[in-house]
Design a protein around this motif. Structure first.
Motif, PDB file in Angstrom:
ATOM      1  N   LYS A 182       0.698  -0.647  -0.133  1.00 38.36           N
ATOM      2  CA  LYS A 182      -0.080  -0.062  -0.384  1.00 38.36           C
ATOM      3  C   LYS A 182       1.099   1.580  -0.363  1.00 38.36           C
ATOM      4  O   LYS A 182       0.285   2.449  -0.303  1.00 38.36           O
ATOM      5  CB  LYS A 182      -0.712   0.287   1.228  1.00 38.36           C
ATOM      6  N   THR A 183       1.765   1.050  -0.206  1.00 41.47           N
ATOM      7  CA  THR A 183       3.266   2.349  -0.085  1.00 41.47           C
ATOM      8  C   THR A 183       4.089   2.327  -0.719  1.00 41.47           C
ATOM      9  O   THR A 183       3.540   3.053  -1.221  1.00 41.47           O
ATOM     10  CB  THR A 183       4.090   2.769   1.913  1.00 41.47           C
ATOM     11  N   LEU A 184       5.392   1.232   0.048  1.00 38.30           N
ATOM     12  CA  LEU A 184       6.173   1.982  -1.369  1.00 38.30           C
ATOM     13  C   LEU A 184       6.033   0.498  -1.780  1.00 38.30           C
ATOM     14  O   LEU A 184       7.344   0.082  -3.440  1.00 38.30           O
ATOM     15  CB  LEU A 184       7.848   1.949  -0.788  1.00 38.30           C
ATOM     16  N   GLY A 185       5.878  -0.570  -1.707  1.00 39.67           N
ATOM     17  CA  GLY A 185       6.061  -2.086  -2.365  1.00 39.67           C
ATOM     18  C   GLY A 185       5.735  -1.791  -4.456  1.00 39.67           C
ATOM     19  O   GLY A 185       6.959  -1.980  -4.646  1.00 39.67           O
ATOM     20  N   ALA A 192      13.972  10.817  10.680  1.00 36.32           N
ATOM     21  CA  ALA A 192      13.662  11.444   9.454  1.00 36.32           C
ATOM     22  C   ALA A 192      14.498  12.530   8.819  1.00 36.32           C
ATOM     23  O   ALA A 192      14.528  13.464   9.529  1.00 36.32           O
ATOM     24  CB  ALA A 192      12.337  11.308   8.470  1.00 36.32           C
ATOM     25  N   ALA A 193      15.446  12.892   7.676  1.00 42.08           N
ATOM     26  CA  ALA A 193      16.103  13.776   7.199  1.00 42.08           C
ATOM     27  C   ALA A 193      15.710  14.242   5.257  1.00 42.08           C
ATOM     28  O   ALA A 193      15.236  13.331   5.157  1.00 42.08           O
ATOM     29  CB  ALA A 193      17.197  14.057   7.578  1.00 42.08           C
ATOM     30  N   LEU A 194      16.419  15.542   5.928  1.00 41.02           N
ATOM     31  CA  LEU A 194      15.854  15.816   4.184  1.00 41.02           C
ATOM     32  C   LEU A 194      17.159  16.150   3.733  1.00 41.02           C
ATOM     33  O   LEU A 194      17.747  17.139   4.311  1.00 41.02           O
ATOM     34  CB  LEU A 194      14.735  16.412   3.652  1.00 41.02           C
ATOM     35  N   VAL A 239       7.100  12.500   6.629  1.00 42.70           N
ATOM     36  CA  VAL A 239       7.122  11.986   8.092  1.00 42.70           C
ATOM     37  C   VAL A 239       5.863  10.708   8.753  1.00 42.70           C
ATOM     38  O   VAL A 239       5.997   9.790   8.182  1.00 42.70           O
ATOM     39  CB  VAL A 239       7.085  12.636   9.114  1.00 42.70           C
ATOM     40  N   LYS A 240       4.556  11.006   7.705  1.00 42.91           N
ATOM     41  CA  LYS A 240       2.876  10.944   6.967  1.00 42.91           C
ATOM     42  C   LYS A 240       3.508   9.595   6.885  1.00 42.91           C
ATOM     43  O   LYS A 240       2.735   7.841   7.414  1.00 42.91           O
ATOM     44  CB  LYS A 240       2.363  11.623   7.863  1.00 42.91           C
ATOM     45  N   PHE A 241       3.919   9.859   6.099  1.00 44.22           N
ATOM     46  CA  PHE A 241       4.481   8.296   4.324  1.00 44.22           C
ATOM     47  C   PHE A 241       5.272   7.673   5.295  1.00 44.22           C
ATOM     48  O   PHE A 241       5.205   6.498   5.272  1.00 44.22           O
ATOM     49  CB  PHE A 241       5.352   8.329   3.642  1.00 44.22           C
ATOM     50  N   LEU A 242       6.388   8.152   5.390  1.00 45.15           N
ATOM     51  CA  LEU A 242       7.472   6.446   6.413  1.00 45.15           C
ATOM     52  C   LEU A 242       6.969   6.276   7.915  1.00 45.15           C
ATOM     53  O   LEU A 242       6.674   5.182   7.817  1.00 45.15           O
ATOM     54  CB  LEU A 242       8.587   7.382   6.804  1.00 45.15           C
TER      55      LEU A 242
END
Ligand code: FES
Ligand SMILES: [Fe+2]
Length: 381
Positions: A219-222, A308-310, A329-332
């Motif tokens: 559902k996310t990064l697969g 997390a960092a950018l 952040v929401k995604f991670l």
């Protein structure tokens, strides 16, 4: 093998599992995850000796900025001192042992919340109300125990082991893999602590393999992850393991920003997935960084620092950085939640009397190297 098996039998089972070549390797026996005696050994031989990651140095950019961490039962704070250096101290008052600081913040002095004994940013006791009346009370000799703290590529590492080799020396062979990525200057956008119901190794192994991505993370990064483009290091390294993987252009994050001038060709969509033994893991993408630092909190509980960092050019490109960062952040966090479900389920399965280790896939090579690291660490004097 039951969780109550003797430690020497568990150690022998680990050595055997670690010694197999990857195409004949099996997962580690479940008792290595569920045995309390084994965990005590890991605490003594691994967590009391190794460098552990407390987060990113840019979490404390100004003098007096601090954040807390702990190693096993030792509360620690990391602070930028008056000379601009990051240092770490025991977070326990020299009077009646109250915890001094919590969370994050900035301070000129550290004032104990109980009786106001006060320390400077170098850990020295500088005030102790009404203590002048006590004969031979010499404040000048009293300072908080200092914990070894080193910064490398923006990471803050701590260890209780004064004999441990420097982080830079241990990471020397990692440096070439990180070339082109500007990791030292990535800017942190989130750092949170959590506890999951699993053995710490379940989560370490989970982070190390992309085998589960198309399934557990569908559902996310697969769908944005071409499994067959996974590549491993040409050789086995002693202090870390890694793989690289690519992301399709359709991925929400994971490819280089147009302003990134250092990454070329394929590297612009390639991430490096690093595990620094025992429990610091990060996914270094051209545009962002995602990390976990783990410690056991019992056989079936793992304490997690997640961050997390950018990449700087990504942070600079957004006029509304807070909104963009919140989206990342929401995604991670959604990815983390998917991992939590499978990782906690693995630990549950390991506690079944019917559980037995299955054969590993080539994509789980890092997990097998991790078994090799554990075998070496447990064997070491
Ligand atoms: S315990 Fe810290 S001042 Fe008393
Ligand atoms: Fe995952």
């Amino acid at each position: 093998m039951p969780a109550t098996a003797a430690v020497p039998a568990l150690a022998a089972a680990l050595q055997k599992a670690a010694a197999a070549p990857i195409d004949k390797a099996f997962a580690m026996p479940p008792a290595l995850y569920t045995s309390a005696a084994w965990l005590r050994l890991e605490q003594a031989k691994i967590f009391a000796k190794e460098w552990l990651c407390a987060g990113r140095a840019d979490a404390a950019p100004r003098r007096g900025d601090y954040f807390v961490f702990s190693i096993a039962d030792h509360p620690i704070f990391v602070i930028r001192d008056d000379d601009g250096e990051l240092r770490a101290f025991s977070n326990v008052c020299l009077h009646r042992m109250t915890r001094l600081l919590g969370g994050t913040g900035n301070c000129k002095t550290i004032v104990c919340p109980y009786h106001a004994w006060t320390y400077d940013r170098q850990g020295r006791l500088i005030a102790a109300p009404y203590m002048k009346e006590r004969p031979k009370f010499d404040m000048a000799t009293m300072r908080l125990p200092e914990i070894r703290c080193e910064t490398w590529q923006g990471w803050v590492y701590l260890t209780l082991n004064n004999k441990q080799q420097s982080v830079a020396a241990r990471m020397r062979e990692l440096t070439p893999y990180l070339e082109g990525y500007n990791m030292a200057h990535y800017r942190q956008i989130a750092c949170e602590d959590d506890v999951w119901d699993a053995n710490w190794k379940c989560l370490t192994e989970n982070f190390m393999e992309g085998y589960h991505l198309p399934v557990a993370h569908r559902k996310t990064l697969g769908g944005h992850f071409p499994v067959r483009e996974t590549r491993f290091a040409a050789k086995t390294h002693k202090h870390f393991t890694l793989q690289t993987f690519t992301k399709k252009a359709s991925a929400f994050v994971g490819t280089a920003h147009p302003a990134n001038a250092t990454l070329q060709g394929e590297q612009r969509r390639t991430s490096v997935l690093v595990t620094v033994y025992p429990s610091h893991m990060y996914s270094l993408a051209p545009d962002h960084l995602w990390y976990l630092s783990l410690q056991p909190k019992g056989t079936g509980k793992v304490s997690i620092r997640f961050g997390a960092a950018l990449a700087p050019e990504v942070a600079d490109a957004h006029s509304n950085l807070d909104a963009f960062a919140a989206g990342v952040v929401k995604f991670l966090c959604a990815v983390n939640a998917e991992d939590r479900a499978v990782v906690e389920s693995v630990y549950e399965g390991m506690n079944s009397g019917l559980a037995k280790p299955g054969p590993l896939c080539w994509l789980e090579r890092e997990g097998h190297e991790f078994a090799g690291y554990l075998a070496r660490a447990i064997k070491a004097r």
